[in-house]
Design a protein around this motif. Sequence first.
Motif, PDB file in Angstrom:
ATOM      1  N   ALA A 115       0.825  -1.181   0.230  1.00 47.08           N
ATOM      2  CA  ALA A 115       0.005   0.200   0.128  1.00 47.08           C
ATOM      3  C   ALA A 115       0.845   1.420  -0.229  1.00 47.08           C
ATOM      4  O   ALA A 115       0.558   2.229  -0.783  1.00 47.08           O
ATOM      5  CB  ALA A 115      -0.827  -0.304   1.161  1.00 47.08           C
ATOM      6  N   ALA A 116       1.747   1.201   1.023  1.00 44.31           N
ATOM      7  CA  ALA A 116       2.842   2.447   0.889  1.00 44.31           C
ATOM      8  C   ALA A 116       3.451   2.630  -0.436  1.00 44.31           C
ATOM      9  O   ALA A 116       3.633   3.964  -0.694  1.00 44.31           O
ATOM     10  CB  ALA A 116       3.495   2.564   2.319  1.00 44.31           C
ATOM     11  N   SER A 117       4.087   1.795  -0.835  1.00 47.18           N
ATOM     12  CA  SER A 117       4.668   1.525  -2.043  1.00 47.18           C
ATOM     13  C   SER A 117       3.786   2.313  -3.520  1.00 47.18           C
ATOM     14  O   SER A 117       4.271   3.013  -4.042  1.00 47.18           O
ATOM     15  CB  SER A 117       5.459   0.376  -2.548  1.00 47.18           C
ATOM     16  OG  SER A 117       6.226   0.006  -1.421  1.00 47.18           O
ATOM     17  N   LEU A 118       2.733   1.745  -3.437  1.00 49.81           N
ATOM     18  CA  LEU A 118       1.970   2.124  -4.473  1.00 49.81           C
ATOM     19  C   LEU A 118       1.465   3.466  -4.421  1.00 49.81           C
ATOM     20  O   LEU A 118       1.158   4.097  -5.441  1.00 49.81           O
ATOM     21  CB  LEU A 118       0.773   1.068  -4.602  1.00 49.81           C
ATOM     22  CG  LEU A 118       0.986  -0.271  -5.062  1.00 49.81           C
ATOM     23  CD1 LEU A 118      -0.301  -1.014  -5.166  1.00 49.81           C
ATOM     24  CD2 LEU A 118       1.741  -0.274  -6.437  1.00 49.81           C
ATOM     25  N   LEU A 119       1.323   3.938  -2.966  1.00 45.53           N
ATOM     26  CA  LEU A 119       0.825   5.374  -2.971  1.00 45.53           C
ATOM     27  C   LEU A 119       1.535   6.401  -3.006  1.00 45.53           C
ATOM     28  O   LEU A 119       1.572   7.422  -3.455  1.00 45.53           O
ATOM     29  CB  LEU A 119       0.053   5.271  -1.616  1.00 45.53           C
ATOM     30  CG  LEU A 119      -1.286   4.724  -1.258  1.00 45.53           C
ATOM     31  CD1 LEU A 119      -1.759   4.949   0.137  1.00 45.53           C
ATOM     32  CD2 LEU A 119      -2.316   5.466  -2.065  1.00 45.53           C
ATOM     33  N   TRP A 120       3.233   6.072  -2.720  1.00 48.01           N
ATOM     34  CA  TRP A 120       4.027   7.074  -2.448  1.00 48.01           C
ATOM     35  C   TRP A 120       5.236   6.724  -3.343  1.00 48.01           C
ATOM     36  O   TRP A 120       5.940   7.976  -3.696  1.00 48.01           O
ATOM     37  CB  TRP A 120       4.471   7.123  -0.962  1.00 48.01           C
ATOM     38  CG  TRP A 120       3.383   7.651  -0.216  1.00 48.01           C
ATOM     39  CD1 TRP A 120       2.691   6.802   0.831  1.00 48.01           C
ATOM     40  CD2 TRP A 120       2.945   8.867   0.106  1.00 48.01           C
ATOM     41  NE1 TRP A 120       1.654   7.449   1.506  1.00 48.01           N
ATOM     42  CE2 TRP A 120       1.876   8.708   1.070  1.00 48.01           C
ATOM     43  CE3 TRP A 120       2.969  10.075  -0.579  1.00 48.01           C
ATOM     44  CZ2 TRP A 120       1.097   9.834   1.566  1.00 48.01           C
ATOM     45  CZ3 TRP A 120       2.433  11.251  -0.063  1.00 48.01           C
ATOM     46  CH2 TRP A 120       1.247  11.061   1.084  1.00 48.01           C
ATOM     47  N   LEU A 121       5.668   5.711  -3.733  1.00 48.58           N
ATOM     48  CA  LEU A 121       7.051   5.565  -4.392  1.00 48.58           C
ATOM     49  C   LEU A 121       6.767   5.671  -5.896  1.00 48.58           C
ATOM     50  O   LEU A 121       5.757   5.340  -6.368  1.00 48.58           O
ATOM     51  CB  LEU A 121       7.606   4.129  -3.887  1.00 48.58           C
ATOM     52  CG  LEU A 121       7.820   4.106  -2.347  1.00 48.58           C
ATOM     53  CD1 LEU A 121       8.601   2.527  -2.168  1.00 48.58           C
ATOM     54  CD2 LEU A 121       8.701   5.201  -1.881  1.00 48.58           C
ATOM     55  N   PRO A 122       7.901   6.025  -6.487  1.00 47.54           N
ATOM     56  CA  PRO A 122       8.127   6.132  -7.839  1.00 47.54           C
ATOM     57  C   PRO A 122       7.697   4.765  -8.675  1.00 47.54           C
ATOM     58  O   PRO A 122       8.348   3.585  -8.249  1.00 47.54           O
ATOM     59  CB  PRO A 122       9.320   6.660  -8.353  1.00 47.54           C
ATOM     60  CG  PRO A 122       9.782   7.246  -7.084  1.00 47.54           C
ATOM     61  CD  PRO A 122       9.343   6.500  -5.849  1.00 47.54           C
ATOM     62  N   ASN A 123       6.827   4.641  -9.865  1.00 47.44           N
ATOM     63  CA  ASN A 123       6.393   3.424 -10.243  1.00 47.44           C
ATOM     64  C   ASN A 123       7.711   2.872 -11.132  1.00 47.44           C
ATOM     65  O   ASN A 123       7.681   2.971 -12.492  1.00 47.44           O
ATOM     66  CB  ASN A 123       5.399   3.625 -11.072  1.00 47.44           C
ATOM     67  CG  ASN A 123       4.752   2.119 -11.568  1.00 47.44           C
ATOM     68  OD1 ASN A 123       5.311   1.140 -11.274  1.00 47.44           O
ATOM     69  ND2 ASN A 123       3.905   2.285 -12.702  1.00 47.44           N
ATOM     70  N   THR A 124       8.737   2.242 -10.785  1.00 44.95           N
ATOM     71  CA  THR A 124       9.691   1.984 -11.426  1.00 44.95           C
ATOM     72  C   THR A 124       9.712   0.409 -11.480  1.00 44.95           C
ATOM     73  O   THR A 124       9.056  -0.533 -11.005  1.00 44.95           O
ATOM     74  CB  THR A 124      11.190   2.166 -10.684  1.00 44.95           C
ATOM     75  OG1 THR A 124      11.142   1.339  -9.310  1.00 44.95           O
ATOM     76  CG2 THR A 124      11.377   3.640 -10.405  1.00 44.95           C
ATOM     77  N   LEU A 125      10.463  -0.232 -12.781  1.00 43.14           N
ATOM     78  CA  LEU A 125      10.676  -1.441 -12.902  1.00 43.14           C
ATOM     79  C   LEU A 125      11.043  -2.209 -11.916  1.00 43.14           C
ATOM     80  O   LEU A 125      10.405  -3.264 -11.237  1.00 43.14           O
ATOM     81  CB  LEU A 125      11.564  -1.751 -14.173  1.00 43.14           C
ATOM     82  CG  LEU A 125      11.551  -3.051 -14.356  1.00 43.14           C
ATOM     83  CD1 LEU A 125      10.174  -4.040 -14.972  1.00 43.14           C
ATOM     84  CD2 LEU A 125      12.831  -3.361 -15.830  1.00 43.14           C
TER      85      LEU A 125
END
Length: 346
Positions: free
Chosen positions: A58-68
Amino acid sequence: MYILATATTAFIFAFLAIKFFNPVAIEIGLVDKPCERKQHSGHIPLIGGISIFLAVLAASLLWLPNTLELRMYLIASAMMVFIGALDDKFDLRVRVRIVGQIIIASLMIYGVGGYISNLGNIFGFGEVTLGPLGIIFTYVGIIVVINAYNMIDGIDGLIGSLSINTFISIAILFIMSGQTDYLSYPLILATATVPYLMYNLGFFEKFFNKECKKIFMGDAGSMFVGLSVIWLLTMGTQGEQASFRPITALWICAIPLMDMLAIVVRRYKNGKSPFKPDRDHLHHILQRAGLSSKQTLIAISTIAVIMSVIGLAGEYFQVAESVMLIGFLVMFFLYVFTIRVMTKNI
């Protein structure tokens, strides 16, 4: 502010996931039952790892850049948690777990084209580059670290404390190197682990007189933690923008690695399978020596923090990598010797 938001999101989602999945785990039988090797009371929900993963997701999808790289990590983590949950429920054979770990390692290696190719100047004669052998080394490294954290999970609070120590140490290393772009990753993992640790140690009952059912990490969680650790270590030590030296990685996850290597060698010498569970881990030996579970947790966690501080200090002062390697080997042999003496005297 951004880092605070990611950490807060991870904490809240982990807490909510525990509240939601606690009754679900009991309903579907995803619980740890007492037996000869597991001496706890009652059926304990095995949802700690699931809650941590969902919070990280959840935290990654909400806040982090969508990198490979992030996408491959989340996909590999989802697979790891799924295999671990199946193992928690059905007690999978070791061979099945290892095959699953190899598949997941392949996804991480070939999905982003990254692997451990440089071990640094660990022998004092120049950089040790592995070339194509680095792929094989990475497979071994991933499987070793995953199972090291899986094996160390034996008493309340231990896997949670050791994993938080490792994640915080990696965060400090990113800060020291100025690579703050990566800082959110270990902090999300650390804060997502805190609610699990609070439930596992009975924090709410002790301080708020509130009845909250204890939970365990489960294989889903311990293997997910191990996968996350090796992912962060690979990201931090390899490539042109490496944040810290490979030898430092050994120090910040020293206790799980030492415990696993020592017990695998001991089982092999005794003609047993390296993966056959027993009660000869460090925490078992300390308890047989007379320490309570709480004292054992404090002792092992303290040693782990000391080892991490040594690694961080070596990185900060740029102590020669060969010296750091020799120091680590000395600590490992001292560890093995101490365990052997304690085992003979109890």
